[in-house]
Design an enzyme around this catalytic site. Structure first.
Site, PDB file in Angstrom:
ATOM      1  N   HIS A 251       0.504  -0.842   0.280  1.00  0.00           N
ATOM      2  CA  HIS A 251      -0.025   0.497   0.070  1.00  0.00           C
ATOM      3  C   HIS A 251       1.048   1.229  -0.622  1.00  0.00           C
ATOM      4  O   HIS A 251       1.100   2.331   0.910  1.00  0.00           O
ATOM      5  CB  HIS A 251      -0.366   0.235   0.914  1.00  0.00           C
ATOM      6  CG  HIS A 251      -1.878  -1.383   0.991  1.00  0.00           C
ATOM      7  ND1 HIS A 251      -1.974  -2.421   1.462  1.00  0.00           N
ATOM      8  CD2 HIS A 251      -2.791  -0.708   0.169  1.00  0.00           C
ATOM      9  CE1 HIS A 251      -3.189  -2.928   1.483  1.00  0.00           C
ATOM     10  NE2 HIS A 251      -4.046  -2.229   0.423  1.00  0.00           N
ATOM     11  N   PHE A 253       3.258   4.267  -2.614  1.00  0.00           N
ATOM     12  CA  PHE A 253       2.749   5.443  -3.916  1.00  0.00           C
ATOM     13  C   PHE A 253       2.824   4.711  -4.827  1.00  0.00           C
ATOM     14  O   PHE A 253       1.806   5.110  -6.206  1.00  0.00           O
ATOM     15  CB  PHE A 253       3.807   6.330  -3.758  1.00  0.00           C
ATOM     16  CG  PHE A 253       3.832   7.439  -4.381  1.00  0.00           C
ATOM     17  CD1 PHE A 253       3.074   8.321  -4.556  1.00  0.00           C
ATOM     18  CD2 PHE A 253       4.716   7.410  -5.643  1.00  0.00           C
ATOM     19  CE1 PHE A 253       2.810   9.472  -5.945  1.00  0.00           C
ATOM     20  CE2 PHE A 253       4.349   8.314  -7.032  1.00  0.00           C
ATOM     21  CZ  PHE A 253       3.583   9.358  -6.564  1.00  0.00           C
TER      22      PHE A 253
END
Length: 530
Positions: A251, A253
């Site tokens: 989770h 960028f």
């Protein structure tokens, strides 16, 4: 066999690549990687003579020595080392040196023999397999290696790597500077079109380049002109978003980018620009950008069971999704990063309401509720009905959020590895803290294929099929690849099961032989006996 010749330079050094026109994309990338003597986790960037970023693929246009492409190599995480790499050094292995030597030998063989022998691929597989084994033992104690969990604010994320959870100021400033330097580059039309497809390969783009591509999305959907978004505000917004995604396996960028890019692709594929208002499209794209801000790698079940600050703050109701929303609007509250600052109060209110609805819809505990609502309105769906559009927007971000398996396997499979790494880390922590262990995250019970077959069959396909009922054009773009992925993991699961059975049979045979040998020895007369 027809071949294609590409001329390019690496650090000013002229190079020439030749490959068949039907060469697999990964082989082309490996060829450029070998020419650049790049490591497996380095990122390659290819520029055409005009300075535009172009995709490394079999579709590269042939050129001449007078119009060379320029190849650059950038290390994705040059300041960090996985614990597995450190362990390798401690045991006397230098994986980086092994890889570079292997790549050098491969390049030499390519020059002399004209093709890569199968033994080289086998050596590469063994090196990668060894690396994976080393990096997968971080949770074990067989060498007495435990990672200390610091109590400081910037504590290392336990087990899976030694980078700080939050990005450092130096890390952020380096990427920001690079992004601003690149943001004025004109991205080629080829890349712009490629960006609109579900086949887009995120792995070849570093963070600063990803920010450039996000800027392109806002530009090509006409948001800049329609909503008077100032370029400086958009760039600061994208930088703040980058800064608030953490250094975790899944989770992160890059996941933010993948979800946003899929949303962007779906908008173009379904011709939503001509079906709903621009303000709704702006809401959907911005929701995708912000949907996992400040995720720490532990899901809602963990937050609630561990009674974390987020769970207490949001009364156990979608603690993560509420937090992602709050962080998004923290960023948008700052004038310098508020891309909505030139909107009317009514427009802002509508966008805020829409972003909150979209991000909260990504809580998987609401999956059946939202899907059933969408199914009930499908027969009478009306693009002019606000309630219908709201549900569609929630379905679109849900599809985008879990869409990795709709991508080519060489793009999708590494994401599954990242997800399992994050899942296993959570279950390890749950065991350490005496919390209920999330079954689908338990490394002792879950295999790679078993984690996907049920998820694809019972979650992904039903969701994707309903969206394709509204937009039949999506059948070939997202449903066919997902069916192929299901077939791939089903075969892998069966193969693992056969291997397990063969191993068990072999063990039983060995034990039986040992038992029979022991009995024979017991019945043998003793030496000198009558």
């Amino acid at each position: 066999m027809a071949t294609k010749i590409i001329y390019f330079t690496v650090n000013g050094r002229p190079e020439r690549a030749e490959f068949p026109i039907d060469c697999p994309a990964q082989d082309v990338k490996d060829l450029f990687r070998a020419a650049a003597e790049a490591g497996p986790h380095d990122i390659l960037k290819l520029y055409n003579p005009k300075g535009n970023i172009i995709n490394i693929s079999p579709q590269l246009a042939p050129n001449s020595p007078h119009s060379c492409y320029k190849l650059e190599v950038v290390a994705a995480d040059c300041n960090s080392e996985h614990l597995g790499s450190e362990l390798a050094v401690a045991l006397g292995f230098d994986l980086s040196s092994m890889e570079k030597r292997l790549q050098s030998l491969e390049k030499k063989i390519l020059v002399e023999a004209g093709e890569t022998p199968s033994i080289v691929y086998e050596m590469k597989r063994q090196v990668e397999s060894f690396r994976e084994k080393l990096e997968s033992v971080e949770h074990l104690s067989w060498l007495g290696l435990f990672k200390e969990l610091s109590e400081s604010t910037h504590k290392p994320s336990p087990f899976y790597h030694k980078r700080t959870l939050r990005k450092t100021r130096e890390e952020c400033e380096h990427v920001r500077e690079k992004f601003l330097q690149m943001s004025s580059l004109e991205v080629s039309e080829e890349v712009r079109q490629y960006l609109k497809t579900p086949t887009f390969d995120n792995w070849q783009w570093e963070d600063a380049e990803i920010m450039v591509l996000l800027q392109v999305m806002y530009t090509d959907l006409d948001f800049i002109s329609t909503f008077n978004i100032e370029l400086e505000a958009l760039q600061q917004f994208l930088y703040e978003v980058y800064r608030r995604y953490n250094n975790i396996p899944f989770h992160n960028f890059k996941h933010c980018f993948c979800v946003t890019q899929m949303m962007y692709g779906l908008i173009w594929l379904t011709d939503l620009k001509n079906k709903i208002d621009s303000i709704d499209l702006l809401t959907m794209l911005t929701s995708a950008v912000c949907h996992d801000l400040d995720h720490t790698g532990y899901n809602n079940a963990y937050q609630i069971n561990a009674r974390t600050e987020l769970a207490l703050r949001y009364n156990d109701i979608s603690p993560l999704e509420n937090h992602h929303c709050a962080v998004a609007f923290e960023i948008l509250e700052k004038t310098e990063s508020n891309i909505f600052r030139n909107l009317s109060t009514e427009q802002y209110k509508k966008i805020r309401e829409g972003i909150i609805k979209c991000i909260l819809a990504t809580d998987m505990t609401r999956h059946n509720e939202i899907l059933n609502k969408f199914k009930s309105i499908l027969p009478v769906f009306d693009f002019n009905n606000k309630d219908h559009k709201d549900v569609l927007m929630m379905i679109m971000i849900k599809v985008s959020d879990i869409s990795n398996e709709a991508r080519p396997m060489d793009v999708a499979e590494p994401w599954l590895d990242c997800l399992l790494q994050e899942f296993f880390n959570q279950s390890d922590m749950e065991k350490l803290e005496g919390l209920p262990v999330t079954p689908f995250m338990d490394r002792d019970k879950v295999t790679k294929p078993s984690s996907q077959t049920g998820f694809i069959r019972f979650v992904l396909l039903p969701l994707f099929i309903e969206l394709a009922n509204l937009f039949p054009c999506l059948e070939q773009h997202i449903i066919d690849p997902v069916r192929k992925a299901l077939d791939y993991y089903t075969k892998m699961e069966k193969a693992l099961e056969r291997e397990k059975q063969n191993w068990a049979q072999s063990e039983n045979t060995s034990k039986l032989k040992e038992t029979n040998t022991s009995k024979e020895l017991e019945t043998q007369p003793e030496p000198g006996g009558s």
